[in-house]
Design an enzyme around this catalytic site. Structure first.
Site, PDB file in Angstrom:
ATOM      1  N   GLY A  89      56.614  62.414  21.937  1.00 59.49           N
ATOM      2  CA  GLY A  89      57.649  63.324  22.403  1.00 59.49           C
ATOM      3  C   GLY A  89      58.666  63.663  21.340  1.00 59.49           C
TER       4      GLY A  89
ATOM      5  CB  ILE B 177      64.420  53.439  13.424  1.00 58.88           C
ATOM      6  CG1 ILE B 177      63.193  52.544  13.230  1.00 58.88           C
ATOM      7  CG2 ILE B 177      65.037  53.234  14.789  1.00 58.88           C
ATOM      8  CD1 ILE B 177      62.041  52.827  14.174  1.00 58.88           C
TER       9      ILE B 177
ATOM     10  CG  ASN C 215      69.864  56.001  18.979  1.00 63.56           C
ATOM     11  OD1 ASN C 215      70.106  54.811  19.134  1.00 63.56           O
ATOM     12  ND2 ASN C 215      70.658  56.940  19.486  1.00 63.56           N
TER      13      ASN C 215
ATOM     14  CD  GLN D 222      61.459  53.805  24.797  1.00 64.24           C
ATOM     15  OE1 GLN D 222      60.302  54.186  24.791  1.00 64.24           O
ATOM     16  NE2 GLN D 222      62.140  53.636  25.921  1.00 64.24           N
TER      17      GLN D 222
ATOM     18  N   GLY E  38      57.375  54.285  21.602  1.00 65.32           N
ATOM     19  CA  GLY E  38      57.421  53.931  23.012  1.00 65.32           C
ATOM     20  C   GLY E  38      56.325  52.996  23.465  1.00 65.32           C
ATOM     21  CD  GLU E  39      52.246  55.335  24.673  1.00 67.96           C
ATOM     22  OE1 GLU E  39      51.332  55.319  25.502  1.00 67.96           O
ATOM     23  OE2 GLU E  39      52.466  56.284  23.895  1.00 67.96           O
TER      24      GLU E  39
END
Length: 697
Positions: free
Chosen positions: A503, A585, A587, A594, A660-661
């Site tokens: 995203g 990275i 943020n 996350q 995220g994963e």
């Protein structure tokens, strides 16, 4: 690192956080359209057959019941690319829980009572919901999920394995798993004449708009889908689900706004699940641990109406150097709900099996598990031969080992104890592909000195609004408080879904490009801005989706310390540590959230999360959070996430990889390997529940 500011990497607070904790943020089921009605689906109680009759008389006689839709009177839909959306179109029942009616009521209570009063008679057929390695209907598909070739073979893997000095031949089982986002799937739909407006709990409003326009034969310009706030999805909201189609149907039938909010116990049957996977891993190596052969074979299930093949053998194509390799998938069509994406599809179960087998190989060869992985570090991607754009897995392993004090570990299993508790530590690697899709974005400079970026991104709890504003502020060279981000509406510039850890990479690319163009326009502008301000637009088609000569992946290393109670069989995780190499990275605050959230989900995969397909009924037994156990904060007292900042120019303008994963990918294996180290017993089926562990002890 600065505590505040616009620089990418700064730990800026999420902008919508206060709205969420105070209740001002409105979700899909919380819309307050005048005259809004509610609808409640009726799920099939059989695993296969056809609906013979639907008796709606008792339901329609109840106070507040407005209508009952069935396959006999529901609005007709155009053919669907996704068969799971063809609801109430015919009497066929492909699996238990398939929706066979929809009751619309003045209130939620009336709709629910009406649904309970509907009586459905079926012509029942034989069903089969049991996955086995030797199932007679198993076949080799052409592709696995994500478009990956289902089979890849290099060299002579069977021969090299047979002649290897050290061999591991093990089978692993991962059960069905369910997404269970905090906000269940819901939609509120209304028709304004021929115009359709839908609030949907979705990871991608652009796709929902296109799908609804197709199903109801509308122009996309006549459909608006709003997903302003979404309470998690983990993949289950990545594509439109039946609830949104039912809401639109009911709104058309009644002429009123209608909300469909699925009760949690309905979700396993209709919003996808992680399919169970049966793995056979064969690793052959020389005495010093150098891999000569790697064979990873996976069998999984799919439904009879839609093929979905969990790509669980694909990670083996990326991780370790071996001249002779096989990775292959087989799939069995069963009378089960259609599986779909769940956080880190393919990588989560696949890396559990691979990293467990690597631990077994280390034990068989008498080698340190960290050093074994480093020994087999490839120079290029093993499957394609492409150079890696960046790969700092060794750095992650070294840094993780330092932080975890791995050097002090006694490698002998079953040695360390504290009374009735056995203590062990484990390690596993992680990987996840870098993906990006084309997106459009608009940047607007306003006369008051502010900026607005607009893009139909979806914030599913990851902080997308905040991070995109940071990307914009960085590209514009202004302070973060001057930038506002508008997301979550299909009337905004088109953008792909929030999924595949892609995203921010996709949306940020378009936002960065639009803001860079706007900055150039502003630099050339003299005098005050016009009343309408200045705008710039970007479309990354042709760049974000361009082929790359590089293999682009994020990598990480997971370390776990566990205790195993020899009296009860209970496993407790004392420490979890993750170290990641995921580009820049963007943020620090949201990234840590996350990583830690995914690691916690991996802990659930290892110890508590499991679903059972009941052979008699064809239904998932664990259908709600009372039976399907997800971990809580107290389940891991010490959890840390760290990262190595990579300078990778081959990704996107921000130099970022998805985060995220990857945190879930290696966690389950690290915990399983720690349990082996604690007990000396190797478990090869998840989750590691007390009954299984105690039986091994």
């Amino acid at each position: 690192m600065a505590d505040t500011g616009t620089a990418l990497g700064a730990p800026a607070e999420r902008r919508e956080g206060r709205d969420k904790v105070t209740g001002r943020a409105r979700y899909a089921a919380e819309q307050t359209d005048p005259g809004r009605a509610h609808a409640w689906p009726v799920p099939a109680g059989i695993a296969g057959g056809t609906v013979r009759t639907v008796d709606t008389e008792a339901a329609l006689a109840l106070p507040g019941v407005l209508s009952v839709l069935t396959h006999e009177n529901a609005p007709r839909l155009a053919p669907a690319d996704d068969p799971t959306l063809s609801v109430l179109q015919n009497p066929r029942v492909p699996h238990h829980g398939w929706f066979v009616a929809l009751v619309v009521g003045e209130t939620l209570e009336a709709a629910r009572a009406g649904a309970a009063a509907v009586r459905v008679a079926y012509d029942v057929e034989e069903h089969d919901v049991t996955l086995t390695d030797d199932h007679p209907e198993a076949y080799a598909p052409e592709k696995a999920n994500g478009g990956f070739p289902a089979r890849r073979e290099q060299g002579d893997p069977e021969g090299a394995f047979a002649s290897a000095e050290v061999r591991v031949d093990s089978r692993y089982r991962v059960p069905p798993l369910h997404n269970h986002p905090m906000e269940p799937h819901a939609a509120t739909a209304r028709w304004d004449g021929d115009r359709l407006v839908v609030h949907d709990s979705s990871q991608g409003a652009t796709t929902v708009r296109a799908t609804l326009a197709s199903l109801f034969e509308l122009s996309e310009d006549d459909v608006t889908v709003i997903s302003e706030h979404v309470g998690g999805g983990f993949g289950s909201k990545g594509t439109p689900r039946p609830h949104v189609v039912l809401a639109v149907m009911a709104a058309r039938e009644t002429g009123r706004p209608v909300t469909v909010a699925l009760p949690r116990r309905f979700l396993p049957a209709v919003v996808g699940h992680r399919a169970p996977t049966l793995h056979r891993l064969r690793l052959g190596a020389t005495a010093d641990g150098t891999l000569t052969s790697s064979l990873h074979e996976v069998t999984t299930h799919t439904s009879r109406i839609k093929e979905f093949v969990e790509q669980a053998a694909v990670p083996s194509r990326i991780m370790y150097a071996a001249p002779h390799r096989l990775s292959a998938h087989r799939v069995v069509p069963l009378d089960v709900p259609s599986p779909s994406w769940m956080r880190a599809p393919g990588e989560a179960p696949g890396m559990y099996a691979l990293e467990s087998a690597m631990d077994e190989l280390a034990a068989a060869a008498g080698l340190d598990p960290v050093e074994l992985r480093i020994t087999n570090e490839p120079d290029t991607e093993p499957d394609s031969g492409k150079p890696f754009s960046s790969r700092h897995l060794v750095d992650c392993l070294r840094e993780g080992a330092r932080r975890f004090d791995w050097a002090a570990r006694d490698p002998r299993p079953g040695i360390r104890s504290e009374g009735p508790l056995l203590v062990g530590t484990g390690v596993a690697s992680a990987t996840y592909p870098v993906m990006a899709s084309p997106a459009q974005a608009e940047a607007h400079a306003t006369p008051d000195g502010g900026f607005v970026v607009r893009i139909n991104a979806t914030d599913i709890g990851t902080g997308a609004r905040t991070v995109l504003a940071q990307v914009a502020a960085d590209a514009l060279g202004v302070s973060l408080d001057r930038v506002r981000a508008e997301v979550g509406n299909s009337d905004l510039p088109s953008a792909p879904l929030a999924g595949g850890s892609s995203g921010t990479a996709s949306w940020g690319w378009a936002v960065h490009e639009a803001c860079t163009r706007l900055a150039s326009t502003l630099a050339e502008h003299t005098g005050p801005l016009p009343s309408e301000g200045l705008r710039a637009h970007a479309d990354t088609a042709g760049s974000a989706d361009a082929d790359s000569p590089y293999s682009r992946h994020a990598f990480g290393a997971h370390f776990a310390e566990v205790t195993v109670d020899t009296v009860t069989g209970e496993v407790r995780v004392r420490r979890l540590l993750g170290v990641y190499a995921a580009g820049h990275i963007l943020n620090a605050r949201t990234a840590r959230s996350q990583f830690i959230g995914a690691m916690t989900m991996g802990l659930g995969m290892a110890l508590t999360e499991s679903s059972t397909m009941d052979a008699a009924s064809g239904d998932f037994v664990e259908r709600d959070l009372a039976a399907y156990h997800v971990p809580a904060h107290a389940d891991v007292p010490d959890i840390e996430a760290h990262w190595i900042d990579e300078d990778d120019p081959h990704l996107n303008p921000m130099g970022s990889k998805g985060i995220g994963e990857i945190g879930i990918v290696g966690t389950a294996a690290a915990i399983g390997n720690a349990v082996h180290h604690a007990t000396g017993v190797r478990h090869r089926e998840l989750p590691l529940t007390p009954d299984r562990v105690l039986a091994g002890l």
